[in-house]
Scaffold this active site. Structure first.
Site, PDB file in Angstrom:
ATOM      1  CB  SER A  85      -3.258   9.351   7.769  1.00 30.88           C
ATOM      2  OG  SER A  85      -2.489   9.300   8.965  1.00 30.88           O
ATOM      3  NE  ARG A 140      -3.361  -0.185   2.920  1.00 29.52           N
ATOM      4  CZ  ARG A 140      -3.858  -0.072   4.148  1.00 29.52           C
ATOM      5  NH1 ARG A 140      -3.772  -1.085   4.999  1.00 29.52           N
ATOM      6  NH2 ARG A 140      -4.464   1.033   4.540  1.00 29.52           N
ATOM      7  CB  CYS A 161      -1.472   4.785   8.942  1.00 24.70           C
ATOM      8  SG  CYS A 161      -2.710   5.497  10.039  1.00 24.70           S
ATOM      9  NE  ARG A 162      -8.528   4.330   3.996  1.00 24.72           N
ATOM     10  CZ  ARG A 162      -9.111   3.241   3.513  1.00 24.72           C
ATOM     11  NH1 ARG A 162      -8.373   2.252   3.045  1.00 24.72           N
ATOM     12  NH2 ARG A 162     -10.420   3.132   3.480  1.00 24.72           N
ATOM     13  CE  LYS A 163      -9.550   3.116   9.231  1.00 24.55           C
ATOM     14  NZ  LYS A 163     -10.849   2.515   8.901  1.00 24.55           N
ATOM     15  N   GLY A 164      -4.940   7.471  10.381  1.00 30.82           N
ATOM     16  CA  GLY A 164      -4.497   7.880  11.708  1.00 30.82           C
ATOM     17  C   GLY A 164      -4.672   6.834  12.783  1.00 30.82           C
ATOM     18  CB  VAL A 165      -6.248   3.582  12.988  1.00 36.75           C
ATOM     19  CG1 VAL A 165      -6.325   2.379  13.922  1.00 36.75           C
ATOM     20  CG2 VAL A 165      -7.570   4.345  13.023  1.00 36.75           C
ATOM     21  CB  THR A 166      -1.910   1.159  11.678  1.00 41.06           C
ATOM     22  OG1 THR A 166      -1.694   1.830  10.438  1.00 41.06           O
ATOM     23  CG2 THR A 166      -3.111   0.227  11.564  1.00 41.06           C
TER      24      THR A 166
END
EC number: 2.8.1.1
Length: 297
Positions: free
Chosen positions: A275, A187, A248-253
């Site tokens: 992100s 990704r 990351c993609r949305k601030g989670v991982t």
């Protein structure tokens, strides 16, 4: 970096099981199930109602976010967060332990750990190994929902732990912060698609380094040791003595990067909350790097 003054970011399943058995859960110790799963896979709230750590409340990350934002999983307002966690019986004096039921051992729990820290709460920990290992070790579970007495939580935003689109854009020129992306390599490179995404190509922010969050966890779901984590940062030439922004993609991982650095004695990693989802929709095309279709090499 002064490691000994940091609050413990991880608690063991053994410690939590002993606390549950001793009847310590209450205003001074609250446990949160912060599970979230992609639509059509597992149902987090349903699973919580079927079985959870005795005394745990369900932390609904879909509720505790900025639902007016066009971007994914953005932080709620200070007042919104304070009201939500207060309704779960959490005050400024509560030690909060967060876990989730992901098969990896931990997925969303570090995001909630970081959210508490952004809003000024120091005494928050992640359950090392998660619900997966709680079950594996045979600790008690219940289907009885928790009904904590509401508490008053006063939130204060720690701005240094949070970065905006504008700040990350400025950093492309100033390079004051090292930018680290926690998504899977495909990704990040743009060779694999973003899951469950419409109108979102994969790729990464120019100048970012890739450290997939899964690599911080051992196969059995526990966090790697600080020595192993430090070696991982060194291998990627990420200097823990210098400022870091995680994305990351949305601030989670990305919060797994913050947690890993914290365990190495670095408590100040900032999260780019919007992100890649926000960056893809807002940033100039030349700042987006992808080896996939139509991307910049």
């Amino acid at each position: 970096m002064v490691q000994q003054v940091l609050y413990r970011a991880l608690v063991s399943t053994k410690w939590l099981a002993e606390s549950v058995r001793a009847g310590k859960l209450g205003p001074g110790l609250r446990v949160l199930d912060a599970s979230w799963y992609s639509p059509g896979t597992r149902e987090a709230r349903k699973e919580y109602l079927e079985r959870h750590v005795p005394g745990a409340s369900f932390f609904d990350i879909e509720e505790c976010r900025n639902r007016a934002s066009p971007y994914e999983m953005m932080l709620p307002s200070k007042a919104g967060f304070a009201d939500y966690v207060g309704s779960l019986g959490i005050s400024n004096d509560t030690h909060v332990v967060v876990y989730d039921g992901d098969n990896l051992g931990s997925f969303y729990a570090p995001r909630v750990w970081w959210m508490f820290r952004v809003f000024g709460h120091r005494t928050v920990s992640v359950l090392n190994g998660g619900f997966r290992n709680w079950l594996k070790e045979g600790h008690p579970v219940t289907s009885e929902p928790s009904r904590p007495e509401p508490a008053v939580f006063k939130a204060n935003t720690t701005r240094s732990l949070l970065k905006t689109y504008e700040q990350v854009l400025e950093n492309l020129e100033s390079k004051r912060f090292q930018l680290v992306d926690s998504r899977a390599q495909g990704r990040y490179l743009g060779t694999q698609p973003e899951p469950d995404a419409v109108g979102l190509d994969s790729g990464h922010i120019r100048g970012s380094v890739n450290m997939p969050f899964m690599d911080f966890l051992m196969e059995d779901g526990f966090e790697k040791s600080p020595e192993e984590l430090r070696a991982m940062f060194e291998a990627k030439k990420v200097d823990l003595a210098k400022p870091i922004i995680a994305t990351c993609r949305k601030g989670v991982t990305a919060c797994h990067i913050a947690l890993a650095a914290y365990l190495c004695g670095k408590p100040d990693v900032a999260i780019y909350d919007g992100s890649w989802f926000e960056w893809f929709h807002r940033a100039p095309p030349e700042t987006r790097v992808s080896q996939g279709k139509g991307g910049k090499e």
